[in-house]
Design a protein around this motif. Structure first.
Motif, PDB file in Angstrom:
ATOM      1  N   ILE A  46       3.520  -1.139   0.327  1.00  0.00           N
ATOM      2  CA  ILE A  46       3.914  -2.261  -0.535  1.00  0.00           C
ATOM      3  C   ILE A  46       2.853  -2.455  -1.608  1.00  0.00           C
ATOM      4  CG2 ILE A  46       2.845  -3.931   1.059  1.00  0.00           C
ATOM      5  CD1 ILE A  46       5.059  -5.892   0.232  1.00  0.00           C
ATOM      6  N   ASP A  47       3.281  -2.636  -2.878  1.00  0.00           N
ATOM      7  CA  ASP A  47       2.333  -2.855  -3.973  1.00  0.00           C
ATOM      8  C   ASP A  47       1.486  -4.094  -3.687  1.00  0.00           C
ATOM      9  OD1 ASP A  47       3.124  -0.714  -5.376  1.00  0.00           O
ATOM     10  OD2 ASP A  47       4.127  -1.802  -6.994  1.00  0.00           O
ATOM     11  N   PRO A  48       0.162  -4.000  -3.870  1.00  0.00           N
ATOM     12  CA  PRO A  48      -0.699  -5.165  -3.611  1.00  0.00           C
ATOM     13  C   PRO A  48      -0.287  -6.387  -4.425  1.00  0.00           C
ATOM     14  CG  PRO A  48      -2.019  -3.178  -3.894  1.00  0.00           C
ATOM     15  CD  PRO A  48      -0.616  -2.795  -4.221  1.00  0.00           C
ATOM     16  N   GLU A  49       0.175  -6.172  -5.692  1.00  0.00           N
ATOM     17  CA  GLU A  49       0.537  -7.324  -6.531  1.00  0.00           C
ATOM     18  C   GLU A  49       1.797  -8.036  -6.036  1.00  0.00           C
ATOM     19  OE1 GLU A  49       1.993  -6.401 -10.489  1.00  0.00           O
ATOM     20  OE2 GLU A  49       2.034  -4.266  -9.926  1.00  0.00           O
ATOM     21  N   LEU A  50       2.552  -7.380  -5.111  1.00  0.00           N
ATOM     22  CA  LEU A  50       3.764  -8.003  -4.570  1.00  0.00           C
ATOM     23  C   LEU A  50       3.475  -8.921  -3.391  1.00  0.00           C
ATOM     24  CD1 LEU A  50       6.650  -5.363  -4.478  1.00  0.00           C
ATOM     25  CD2 LEU A  50       6.579  -7.483  -5.758  1.00  0.00           C
ATOM     26  N   LYS A  51       2.300  -8.770  -2.802  1.00  0.00           N
ATOM     27  CA  LYS A  51       2.043  -9.447  -1.521  1.00  0.00           C
ATOM     28  C   LYS A  51       2.123 -10.970  -1.629  1.00  0.00           C
ATOM     29  CE  LYS A  51      -0.386  -5.808   0.895  1.00  0.00           C
ATOM     30  NZ  LYS A  51      -1.464  -5.477   1.828  1.00  0.00           N
ATOM     31  N   THR A  52       1.735 -11.498  -2.779  1.00  0.00           N
ATOM     32  CA  THR A  52       1.789 -12.958  -2.945  1.00  0.00           C
ATOM     33  C   THR A  52       3.116 -13.429  -3.556  1.00  0.00           C
ATOM     34  OG1 THR A  52       0.708 -12.700  -5.075  1.00  0.00           O
ATOM     35  CG2 THR A  52      -0.708 -13.168  -3.174  1.00  0.00           C
ATOM     36  N   GLN A  53       4.012 -12.465  -3.836  1.00  0.00           N
ATOM     37  CA  GLN A  53       5.325 -12.803  -4.399  1.00  0.00           C
ATOM     38  C   GLN A  53       6.109 -13.668  -3.407  1.00  0.00           C
ATOM     39  OE1 GLN A  53       6.675 -11.492  -7.463  1.00  0.00           O
ATOM     40  NE2 GLN A  53       8.308 -12.942  -7.172  1.00  0.00           N
TER      41      GLN A  53
END
Length: 620
Positions: free
Chosen positions: A521-528
Motif C-alpha cells: 500500500i502506498d505510504p501516502e494512502l495510509k492516512t486516507q
C-alpha cells in the motif's frame, strides 16, 4: 451550381415574405426553362395576390435578365422591385437587386451608375451589419477601381472585403474568394505578379474538389498573370484548364457568365499565340473571341479585345488593321473609362464616406449629450438609493449576524445530538450482536466440539459435517467482529484496513501455506480516510477476491496493491491461477456482490481473466 439555379435557391430560401404556392411553382419553371421563361412569368404575374408577391415577381424578372445578359431589362425590373421591397420592408431581397443593377451598369460601362447602387447596398448592409454583403459590395468597389486603373485603392477595398468575409458567420467561402480575386487582379495589372499569384492561389485554401468547378475564372486569372510574365506555356495550360472547367460548369447553358468567361479565355489564348509568333492561330482565336465578346455585351471585354487586336496587328506590321483597332480601343477607352467619369466615380465614393462620417459625428454628439443627462440623473438617483441602501444594509447586517450565530449554535447542538444518538445506536447494536449472536455462535462451536469428543464417531461423513458446522460458525464470528469493528468506527483509514487485511492474509496462509501472499500500500494512502461503509465494502471485496483465488484458481501467488493515481485510488487483486472464461462462466453471488459493493460507494469494478491468471481492479 448554375447561376440561375443558385439565384433561384437564394430567392426561395432567403426572402422574408412568402410567395403563394402556385406563383412559386411558376417562378421556378420560369428559371428552369430558357425557352418558356416568358410564358411562365406571365402565368406567375396572374397569380399575384399580395404586395409581397408582386415585389418577388419583379425580383425574379430582375434576376433572370441579369443571368441571361439583358442589362437594360435587368435595370428596368430592378428599379420597380426596389420600390416594392422598400414599401413592404424586405431588405434581404434588396441586397440582390442592388447587386444585379450594379452588375448590369458595370457591364455596359456605366460605372458611375453602377457605383451609385453599390453604395446604396453598402449603406443598407452597414445599418444591418450584414457581413456577407459588406464583403460583396467592397469587392465590387475594388473591381471598379481596378477598371479605372486605381489599383492601390482597389487593393484597399479588396482587403476590406476579405476582412468582412473572414468575420462572416461560418466564414463564407463565396465572399472570401470574391475578395481574394479582386485583390489579385489589382496586383496583376499593377505589375506585381508575385502578389497577384499569392492571392489567386490562396483561393484554393477555401475551395477544393468539385467546388473548383465554380472557379474557372481563378484558373484564367492565374494564366493571365503568367502571360504578363511572358511564361506563355504555363499561362496557356492554366487558361485551357479554365475553359474545361467553365464548359463542365455551364452544362450547356449559355448565360452571361458563359459569354463573359469565354471572351476572356479566347482573348488571352490569342494574345499568347501572337506573342509566340503563331499569327495564323492568333487570328483564328481572335475571331472566336469576338463572337463571345459581342455576346457578353461587356464594355470591359470589348476594351481588352480591341487593345490586343491592335497590339497583334502592330507586331505583324499590318498598319491598316493596327490603326483601325487602335482607334476602336481609344474611342471605347475615352467614352467608358474617361478621366472625367473616373472623377465622378471618386466623388460619389467621397460623398458616401463624408455622409457616413457626418452621420457618425451627429450620432456621437447626440449620444454624448444623452449620456451626460442620464449620468446626472443616475448619479442623483444612485446617491439616494445608496443612502437608503446603507441604512437598510446596516440594520440587516446586524440582524444577519445575530441570526447566523443563532443558526450556527442550533446546528452544532443538533449535530452533536445526532452524533450521540447515532453512536448510542451503533453501540447498542454492536452489544446485541456481540452478546447475543456472538454468544450463540460460540455455544454452537462448543456444542459441536463436545459432541465430537464425547462420542466415538465412526461415521466419517457425519464427522466431516460437524467439522464444517464448527468452521462455518468460527468464520461467521470473524465476519461478525469485522462488522462490529466497522460499525463502531465513524471513519476508517487505509492503515486500519491494512491491519485488517493482513490479519486475514495470515489466517489464509495457515490454511494454504503453499500460496505466496503479498500486500503493498502506498505510504501516502495510509492516512486516507474512508467512511465505515466504504471501508467495509472495500475490505469485503478484497476478502472475496482472495477467497475465490484460494478456492478455485489453483494459484501459487496472490498479490494485493493499493496506489494513489492523481486524484483516484486504484486497488488491484491479482493471482497467477488458471483463470476462467468471462463469456461462458456463470457469475455467482461472490462476483456479483463484489461489483455491487464497489458500485454502491461510487467506484468502478473491472474484472479480467485468462489462463495466466485473474485480475480485479477497483478504482475510487
Amino acid at each position: 451550381m448554375k447561376i440561375a439555379r443558385l439565384f433561384l435557391f437564394l430567392l426561395l430560401c432567403l426572402v422574408q415574405f412568402s410567395y403563394s404556392q402556385e406563383a412559386k411553382k411558376l417562378i421556378y419553371k420560369a428559371f428552369g426553362s430558357k425557352d418558356s421563361s416568358d410564358y411562365y412569368f406571365k402565368l406567375a404575374k396572374k397569380n399575384i395576390k399580395t404586395p409581397a408577391d408582386e415585389a418577388e415577381y419583379y425580383f425574379g424578372k430582375n434576376g433572370r435578365c441579369n443571368d441571361y445578359n439583358q442589362p437594360d431589362s435587368c435595370v428596368f425590373y430592378g428599379l420597380i422591385a426596389i420600390q416594392k421591397f422598400k414599401k413592404i420592408g424586405n431588405s434581404n431581397s434588396l441586397y440582390y437587386v442592388y447587386n444585379n443593377i450594379a452588375a448590369s451598369y458595370r457591364k455596359q460601362g456605366q460605372y458611375e451608375k453602377a457605383i451609385s447602387y453599390i453604395l446604396d447596398g453598402l449603406k443598407l448592409a452597414e445599418t444591418e451589419n450584414k457581413e456577407y454583403w459588406l464583403a460583396n459590395y467592397n469587392s465590387n468597389i475594388s473591381l471598379n477601381y481596378h477598371d479605372f486603373e486605381s489599383y492601390q485603392k482597389g487593393i484597399l477595398y479588396g482587403k476590406k472585403a476579405l476582412n468582412y468575409g473572414l468575420k462572416a458567420k461560418n466564414r463564407d467561402k463565396k465572399s472570401i474568394t470574391f475578395a481574394l480575386n479582386a485583390i489579385a487582379i489589382n496586383f496583376d495589372d499593377w505589375n506585381k505578379p508575385d502578389s497577384a499569384l499569392y492571392y489567386h492561389k490562396k483561393v484554393f485554401n477555401y475551395v477544393k474538389g468539385k467546388d473548383t468547378l465554380d472557379y474557372s475564372h481563378t484558373y484564367n486569372n492565374i494564366g493571365n498573370t503568367y502571360m504578363k510574365q511572358k511564361k506563355y506555356k504555363e499561362a496557356e495550360s492554366w487558361i485551357k484548364r479554365a475553359m474545361i472547367i467553365g464548359d463542365l460548369n455551364s452544362n450547356g447553358i449559355k448565360d452571361a457568365r458563359y459569354y463573359y468567361e469565354n471572351a476572356t479565355h479566347y482573348t488571352n489564348l490569342a494574345t499568347i499565340a501572337y506573342n509566340l509568333d503563331d499569327f495564323a492561330k492568333a487570328e483564328t482565336l481572335f475571331d472566336k473571341a469576338y463572337f463571345f465578346v459581342k455576346n457578353s455585351k461587356s464594355a470591359e471585354k470589348f476594351r481588352d479585345y480591341f487593345q490586343q487586336r491592335y497590339l497583334f496587328n502592330k507586331k505583324r506590321k499590318n498598319l491598316e488593321k493596327t490603326v483601325e483597332f487602335q482607334e476602336n480601343y481609344i474611342k471605347l477607352r475615352d467614352s467608358v473609362f474617361e478621366l472625367e467619369r473616373a472623377k465622378t466615380f471618386t466623388e460619389l465614393e467621397t460623398k458616401y464616406q463624408t455622409a457616413k462620417k457626418e452621420k457618425l459625428l451627429i450620432e456621437k454628439e447626440a449620444e454624448a449629450k444623452q449620456k451626460n443627462t442620464m449620468l446626472i440623473g443616475i448619479s442623483l438617483l444612485a446617491f439616494f438609493i445608496a443612502l437608503i441602501g446603507f441604512l437598510i444594509y446596516r440594520q440587516q447586517k446586524q440582524k444577519n449576524v445575530q441570526q447566523k450565530q443563532e443558526y450556527k449554535l442550533k446546528k452544532e447542538i443538533s449535530k452533536i445530538e445526532t452524533h450521540n444518538k447515532l453512536q448510542e445506536q451503533r453501540l447498542s447494536i454492536s452489544r446485541d450482536l456481540h452478546d447475543n449472536i456472538g454468544a450463540q455462535l460460540t455455544f454452537i462451536i462448543s456444542s459441536v466440539d463436545n459432541i465430537k469428543y464425547a462420542f466415538d464417531i465412526t461415521n466419517e461423513k457425519l464427522d466431516h459435517k460437524l467439522s464444517h458446522i464448527s468452521n462455518f460458525a468460527k468464520e461467521t464470528i470473524l465476519e461478525l467482529r469485522d462488522t462490529i469493528w466497522a460499525m463502531n468506527s465513524n471513519e476508517i483509514t487505509f492503515e486500519d484496513l491494512e491491519i485488517r487485511i493482513n490479519n486475514y492474509i495470515e489466517k489464509a496462509k495457515e490454511a494454504k501455506d503453499q500460496i505466496s501472499f503479498s500486500f503493498a500500500i502506498d505510504p501516502e494512502l495510509k492516512t486516507q480516510k474512508l467512511t465505515s461503509v466504504q471501508g467495509m465494502n472495500i475490505y469485503r471485496t478484497i476478502q472475496e477476491a482472495v477467497n475465490n483465488s484460494i478456492k478455485y484458481a489453483n494459484a501459487s501467488i496472490i498479490s494485493i496493491n493499493a496506489k494513489k493515481i492523481e486524484n483516484r485510488i486504484k486497488i488491484s487483486i491479482q493471482d497467477n491461477g488458471i483463470g476462467f472464461d468471462l463469456v461462458t462462466v456463470e457469475k455467482g453471488n461472490g462476483l456479483k456482490n463484489m461489483q455491487k459493493r464497489i458500485e454502491e460507494i461510487g467506484g468502478e469494478f473491472h474484472l479480467s481473466s485468462s489462463n495466466e491468471g485473474t485480475l480485479i481492479e477497483v478504482i475510487l
